[in-house]
Design a protein around this motif. Structure first.
Motif: not given
Length: 333
Positions: A185-196, A220-231, A233-237
């Motif tokens: 939800q945070l990424a969506g409102h920030a205009g950031v694509t989130l992949r897991y 994770l929230s740091n990554a979203i916060k410092y990524t500009m809209p259109g950028g 964030v990829s999460v890998d476990l």
């Protein structure tokens, strides 16, 4: 001018040692700083133990560096006030962090009330006009930022003292999926694509889920916060074989296409209250505690944290943990 005069007067009321600097010269010293033999009229450069280059390029926001005072080192935060800088010298770090934790406790109740109302309002955004949708989106991002700051304030004392570990059997895949869902939800409102990307099967381990959730969400929230809209964030476990008997190794990586960090800041990024001196960062809310707390939590879980970053290209954090295999998983193996 009145604002500057008031700031100077406030300096004398501070119990914490503090002094003002204009163009490299100390122009005012409060009594607590005078007791440390800091004198008005002297240059500030000889006092700088670390952060000399950072201070030379400092153009606003907040900077954390180290001073050399009568043969010993002390941390100090620097804040720009129009045409002069205020240096506040750390004394009892534990007392300051305890005060932050107490303040966070007071903030939680009213914040919880606002979040409860927001939860009822946001589902109606789809039916609203474009301007209202933008306003609600901005409100949502701000609430997430405030919640993150309050959580970091609440955990501030973890930087100086450990906490009792509360171990429990959890499916780590499920825990991380829950965190990822919250961040979507945070990424969506920030205009950031989130992949897991993570294992499909359950991974049961014995762990302190509260510490794990906080460290994972901070990164994770740091990554979203410092990524500009259109950028993005990829999460890998991923799961690896551990060298420790009876354990599995879990590697959690968060990579973003954000603004990145300078080599100079990366040297001090785990210090409390550290923030990069960048006009893009200064406009983003934060306490400078998130990475310090995350590193402390990783160490409390006997793990390791690594960072790779380049200005303008993005950042990648990797957390490695060796966790005991839970009996439930042993029965299935």
């Amino acid at each position: 001018m009145e604002q500057i005069h008031n700031a100077m007067e406030m300096l004398d009321l501070m119990m914490q040692p503090a002094f003002c600097v204009r163009e490299g010269t100390i122009i005012k010293v409060n009594p607590a700083a005078a007791a440390l033999l800091i004198e008005a009229g002297a240059g500030v450069q000889p006092l700088l133990h670390t952060g000399t280059d950072e201070y030379a390029s400092f153009d606003g926001g907040c900077l954390y560096l180290t001073l050399s005072l009568s043969g010993h080192q002390a941390g100090a935060s620097v804040t720009r006030m129009q045409d002069f800088d205020v240096f506040c010298i750390e004394q009892d770090a534990d007392a300051h962090l305890q005060a932050l934790a107490l303040a966070a406790r007071e903030l939680r109740e009213p914040l919880s009330g606002v979040l409860a109302v927001a939860d009822r309002v946001f589902p109606t955004a789809a039916a609203a006009d474009t301007k209202t949708q933008e306003q609600l989106s901005h409100m949502n991002r701000s609430l997430f930022q405030i919640l993150r700051i309050v959580n970091n304030m609440s955990d501030a004392r973890l930087y100086t003292v450990g906490t009792d570990s509360q171990q429990e059997i959890r499916d780590i895949s499920s825990v991380l999926q829950e965190i990822f869902s919250r961040a979507e939800q945070l990424a969506g409102h920030a205009g950031v694509t989130l992949r897991y990307t993570g294992p499909a099967e359950s991974i049961y381990t014995l762990l302190d889920s509260q510490k794990l959730e906080r460290m994972v969400f901070n990164i994770l929230s740091n990554a979203i916060k410092y990524t500009m809209p259109g950028g993005s964030v990829s999460v890998d476990l991923r799961e690896e074989e551990s060298e420790k008997e009876g354990c599995i190794r879990l590697v959690y990586r968060v990579s973003d296409t954000g603004i990145g960090m300078s080599p100079e800041f990366m040297e001090i990024m785990y210090r409390p209250f550290s923030r990069q001196t960048d006009s893009r960062v200064n406009s983003i809310q934060g306490t400078g505690l998130g990475l310090a707390i995350t590193k402390q939590m990783v160490e409390l879980m006997n793990g390791a944290i690594d960072c790779q970053s380049e200005l303008g290209k993005g950042t990648s954090f990797t957390i490695t943990l060796d966790l005991p295999i839970a009996e439930k998983q042993l029965e299935e193996m």
